[in-house]
Design a protein around this motif. Sequence first.
Motif, PDB file in Angstrom:
ATOM      1  N   MET A   1       0.846  -1.188   0.000  1.00 27.86           N
ATOM      2  CA  MET A   1       0.000   0.000   0.000  1.00 27.86           C
ATOM      3  C   MET A   1       0.881   1.238   0.000  1.00 27.86           C
ATOM      4  O   MET A   1       1.357   1.684   1.039  1.00 27.86           O
ATOM      5  CB  MET A   1      -0.928  -0.005   1.202  1.00 27.86           C
ATOM      6  CG  MET A   1      -1.885  -1.208   1.231  1.00 27.86           C
ATOM      7  SD  MET A   1      -3.039  -1.157  -0.139  1.00 27.86           S
ATOM      8  CE  MET A   1      -3.870  -2.739   0.062  1.00 27.86           C
ATOM      9  N   GLY A   2       1.107   1.820  -1.202  1.00 31.59           N
ATOM     10  CA  GLY A   2       2.062   2.892  -1.312  1.00 31.59           C
ATOM     11  C   GLY A   2       1.674   4.162  -0.580  1.00 31.59           C
ATOM     12  O   GLY A   2       2.521   4.938  -0.170  1.00 31.59           O
ATOM     13  N   SER A   3       0.350   4.399  -0.379  1.00 38.83           N
ATOM     14  CA  SER A   3      -0.094   5.617   0.281  1.00 38.83           C
ATOM     15  C   SER A   3      -0.430   5.410   1.746  1.00 38.83           C
ATOM     16  O   SER A   3      -0.850   6.347   2.422  1.00 38.83           O
ATOM     17  CB  SER A   3      -1.324   6.176  -0.443  1.00 38.83           C
ATOM     18  OG  SER A   3      -2.393   5.232  -0.420  1.00 38.83           O
ATOM     19  N   ALA A   4      -0.274   4.193   2.262  1.00 41.34           N
ATOM     20  CA  ALA A   4      -0.649   3.891   3.637  1.00 41.34           C
ATOM     21  C   ALA A   4       0.303   4.568   4.616  1.00 41.34           C
ATOM     22  O   ALA A   4       1.489   4.733   4.336  1.00 41.34           O
ATOM     23  CB  ALA A   4      -0.656   2.387   3.870  1.00 41.34           C
ATOM     24  N   PRO A   5      -0.196   4.975   5.782  1.00 45.25           N
ATOM     25  CA  PRO A   5       0.697   5.538   6.807  1.00 45.25           C
ATOM     26  C   PRO A   5       1.594   4.451   7.367  1.00 45.25           C
ATOM     27  O   PRO A   5       1.296   3.260   7.276  1.00 45.25           O
ATOM     28  CB  PRO A   5      -0.281   6.056   7.857  1.00 45.25           C
ATOM     29  CG  PRO A   5      -1.484   5.182   7.713  1.00 45.25           C
ATOM     30  CD  PRO A   5      -1.591   4.889   6.245  1.00 45.25           C
ATOM     31  N   ALA A   6       2.705   4.862   7.950  1.00 45.40           N
ATOM     32  CA  ALA A   6       3.597   3.898   8.594  1.00 45.40           C
ATOM     33  C   ALA A   6       2.910   3.323   9.826  1.00 45.40           C
ATOM     34  O   ALA A   6       2.134   4.007  10.484  1.00 45.40           O
ATOM     35  CB  ALA A   6       4.900   4.563   8.985  1.00 45.40           C
ATOM     36  N   PRO A   7       3.164   2.052  10.164  1.00 41.50           N
ATOM     37  CA  PRO A   7       2.632   1.500  11.414  1.00 41.50           C
ATOM     38  C   PRO A   7       3.068   2.337  12.605  1.00 41.50           C
ATOM     39  O   PRO A   7       4.076   3.044  12.555  1.00 41.50           O
ATOM     40  CB  PRO A   7       3.241   0.089  11.456  1.00 41.50           C
ATOM     41  CG  PRO A   7       3.544  -0.245  10.024  1.00 41.50           C
ATOM     42  CD  PRO A   7       3.931   1.059   9.395  1.00 41.50           C
ATOM     43  N   PHE A   8       2.322   2.237  13.694  1.00 39.01           N
ATOM     44  CA  PHE A   8       2.590   3.086  14.852  1.00 39.01           C
ATOM     45  C   PHE A   8       4.024   2.953  15.337  1.00 39.01           C
ATOM     46  O   PHE A   8       4.667   3.949  15.690  1.00 39.01           O
ATOM     47  CB  PHE A   8       1.620   2.739  15.989  1.00 39.01           C
ATOM     48  CG  PHE A   8       1.896   3.510  17.241  1.00 39.01           C
ATOM     49  CD1 PHE A   8       1.458   4.807  17.388  1.00 39.01           C
ATOM     50  CD2 PHE A   8       2.625   2.938  18.276  1.00 39.01           C
ATOM     51  CE1 PHE A   8       1.742   5.536  18.541  1.00 39.01           C
ATOM     52  CE2 PHE A   8       2.904   3.648  19.428  1.00 39.01           C
ATOM     53  CZ  PHE A   8       2.462   4.949  19.566  1.00 39.01           C
ATOM     54  N   HIS A 112      -3.904  -0.583   4.733  1.00 41.43           N
ATOM     55  CA  HIS A 112      -4.835  -0.127   3.718  1.00 41.43           C
ATOM     56  C   HIS A 112      -4.392   1.262   3.280  1.00 41.43           C
ATOM     57  O   HIS A 112      -3.364   1.777   3.753  1.00 41.43           O
ATOM     58  CB  HIS A 112      -6.276  -0.124   4.262  1.00 41.43           C
ATOM     59  CG  HIS A 112      -7.311  -0.106   3.185  1.00 41.43           C
ATOM     60  ND1 HIS A 112      -7.958   1.044   2.789  1.00 41.43           N
ATOM     61  CD2 HIS A 112      -7.792  -1.109   2.412  1.00 41.43           C
ATOM     62  CE1 HIS A 112      -8.804   0.771   1.822  1.00 41.43           C
ATOM     63  NE2 HIS A 112      -8.723  -0.545   1.564  1.00 41.43           N
ATOM     64  N   ASP A 113      -5.147   1.872   2.377  1.00 43.21           N
ATOM     65  CA  ASP A 113      -4.723   3.155   1.831  1.00 43.21           C
ATOM     66  C   ASP A 113      -4.499   4.212   2.900  1.00 43.21           C
ATOM     67  O   ASP A 113      -3.586   5.034   2.794  1.00 43.21           O
ATOM     68  CB  ASP A 113      -5.750   3.661   0.819  1.00 43.21           C
ATOM     69  CG  ASP A 113      -5.736   2.852  -0.471  1.00 43.21           C
ATOM     70  OD1 ASP A 113      -4.719   2.165  -0.705  1.00 43.21           O
ATOM     71  OD2 ASP A 113      -6.725   2.882  -1.214  1.00 43.21           O
ATOM     72  N   HIS A 114      -5.320   4.244   3.947  1.00 44.10           N
ATOM     73  CA  HIS A 114      -5.205   5.299   4.954  1.00 44.10           C
ATOM     74  C   HIS A 114      -5.207   4.762   6.378  1.00 44.10           C
ATOM     75  O   HIS A 114      -5.485   5.513   7.320  1.00 44.10           O
ATOM     76  CB  HIS A 114      -6.343   6.313   4.781  1.00 44.10           C
ATOM     77  CG  HIS A 114      -6.316   7.018   3.465  1.00 44.10           C
ATOM     78  ND1 HIS A 114      -5.332   7.923   3.111  1.00 44.10           N
ATOM     79  CD2 HIS A 114      -7.139   6.918   2.386  1.00 44.10           C
ATOM     80  CE1 HIS A 114      -5.555   8.369   1.892  1.00 44.10           C
ATOM     81  NE2 HIS A 114      -6.647   7.785   1.424  1.00 44.10           N
ATOM     82  N   LYS A 138       1.231   8.749   3.928  1.00 41.98           N
ATOM     83  CA  LYS A 138       2.688   8.719   4.089  1.00 41.98           C
ATOM     84  C   LYS A 138       3.227  10.054   4.590  1.00 41.98           C
ATOM     85  O   LYS A 138       4.259  10.109   5.246  1.00 41.98           O
ATOM     86  CB  LYS A 138       3.358   8.341   2.766  1.00 41.98           C
ATOM     87  CG  LYS A 138       3.425   6.848   2.523  1.00 41.98           C
ATOM     88  CD  LYS A 138       4.362   6.534   1.381  1.00 41.98           C
ATOM     89  CE  LYS A 138       4.610   5.031   1.286  1.00 41.98           C
ATOM     90  NZ  LYS A 138       5.325   4.523   2.458  1.00 41.98           N
ATOM     91  N   LYS A 139       2.524  11.149   4.300  1.00 44.37           N
ATOM     92  CA  LYS A 139       3.000  12.465   4.710  1.00 44.37           C
ATOM     93  C   LYS A 139       2.569  12.834   6.127  1.00 44.37           C
ATOM     94  O   LYS A 139       3.285  13.551   6.832  1.00 44.37           O
ATOM     95  CB  LYS A 139       2.508  13.526   3.722  1.00 44.37           C
ATOM     96  CG  LYS A 139       3.172  13.433   2.358  1.00 44.37           C
ATOM     97  CD  LYS A 139       2.787  14.606   1.483  1.00 44.37           C
ATOM     98  CE  LYS A 139       3.533  14.562   0.155  1.00 44.37           C
ATOM     99  NZ  LYS A 139       3.200  15.722  -0.698  1.00 44.37           N
ATOM    100  N   PHE A 140       1.408  12.347   6.536  1.00 45.27           N
ATOM    101  CA  PHE A 140       0.904  12.700   7.861  1.00 45.27           C
ATOM    102  C   PHE A 140       0.210  11.499   8.472  1.00 45.27           C
ATOM    103  O   PHE A 140      -0.603  10.836   7.825  1.00 45.27           O
ATOM    104  CB  PHE A 140      -0.076  13.873   7.775  1.00 45.27           C
ATOM    105  CG  PHE A 140      -0.719  14.210   9.097  1.00 45.27           C
ATOM    106  CD1 PHE A 140      -0.044  14.972  10.029  1.00 45.27           C
ATOM    107  CD2 PHE A 140      -1.989  13.745   9.405  1.00 45.27           C
ATOM    108  CE1 PHE A 140      -0.621  15.281  11.249  1.00 45.27           C
ATOM    109  CE2 PHE A 140      -2.574  14.051  10.618  1.00 45.27           C
ATOM    110  CZ  PHE A 140      -1.886  14.824  11.542  1.00 45.27           C
ATOM    111  N   GLY A 141       0.547  11.205   9.728  1.00 43.27           N
ATOM    112  CA  GLY A 141      -0.076  10.074  10.392  1.00 43.27           C
ATOM    113  C   GLY A 141      -0.243  10.332  11.873  1.00 43.27           C
ATOM    114  O   GLY A 141       0.554  11.042  12.493  1.00 43.27           O
ATOM    115  N   ILE A 142      -1.295   9.768  12.434  1.00 39.71           N
ATOM    116  CA  ILE A 142      -1.541   9.851  13.866  1.00 39.71           C
ATOM    117  C   ILE A 142      -1.950   8.468  14.335  1.00 39.71           C
ATOM    118  O   ILE A 142      -2.686   7.763  13.634  1.00 39.71           O
ATOM    119  CB  ILE A 142      -2.625  10.904  14.185  1.00 39.71           C
ATOM    120  CG1 ILE A 142      -2.800  11.035  15.709  1.00 39.71           C
ATOM    121  CG2 ILE A 142      -3.944  10.587  13.490  1.00 39.71           C
ATOM    122  CD1 ILE A 142      -3.685  12.204  16.102  1.00 39.71           C
ATOM    123  N   GLY A 143      -1.431   8.057  15.480  1.00 35.92           N
ATOM    124  CA  GLY A 143      -1.703   6.694  15.906  1.00 35.92           C
ATOM    125  C   GLY A 143      -1.641   6.524  17.410  1.00 35.92           C
ATOM    126  O   GLY A 143      -1.265   7.442  18.154  1.00 35.92           O
TER     127      GLY A 143
END
Length: 276
Positions: A1-8, A112-114, A138-143
């Motif tokens: 999933m190229g656009s998925a956020p990184a795991p926590f 998944h994508d997001h 990939k640019k912004f993530g919250i977890g």
Amino acid sequence: MGSAPAPFFEIGKKAKDILTKDYYFNHKFSLATISAAGLGITATGVKLDDLFVGDISTQYKSGKTTVDVKVDTNSNVSTTVTVNEIVSGAKTTFSFKIPDQKSGKLDVQYLHDHVAINSSIGMNTIPVLELAAAIGSKKFGIGAEVGFDSTSATFTKYNAGISFNQNDFSAALILADKGETVKASYIHFLDPLNRSAVAAEMIHRLKTSENSFTIGTSHALDPLTLVKARLCNNGKLAVLCQHEWRPKSLLTLSAEYDPKAIISPSRLGLALALKP
């Protein structure tokens, strides 16, 4: 999933890698081989002061399944079975140790994508449950992540984090240790061709109001040689030189100087990894 956020668990990892990855102040040797049939064998030996420990691990890949078996110097056997893409974006891992009958654990990762979700459950009558999730891109993530011990009916951990990533920098803020510690990290990529980067991490402990920080840098002298350095607020200075003397085979020299140490202020480390 190229656009998925990184795991926590990867929030802040880029800066952490600059500051800690490959620094080693003892002696370590590893040798890896792989056959045409997909069977790999890795032997690792580590000298800790006057004690020598090591392990031998084998890995076999067949289609979507990977089996890893490791035996250490204490005759403990660790086995991990990983199956990719049972459903799209999912990876399942089952692991256990012998003779520890309560060590069985099932991990499931879903991308998944997001959204990125990691879950873990102990395979025993009173398991420990863990769940981590990150949303964004990939640019912004919250977890956040939580751990629950069903034996004592208590939370073993609850942490949260946020990350912001661009092509030339990455920043992260993590609330860890059940809300008792705040970690802020930043990495700036100066020259991707020469792997030049600077990174910093600051830690604030809310209960004691204690602050600590580490700054570091990395730079490739040539395509095969990487140098790194870091400095901590307590005065510890560490440097590293890593050379890829043949494809995938690395020789790493590390040194650390602690001005507050009375008996042995300096430490040296050597790590040699041979891979096919």
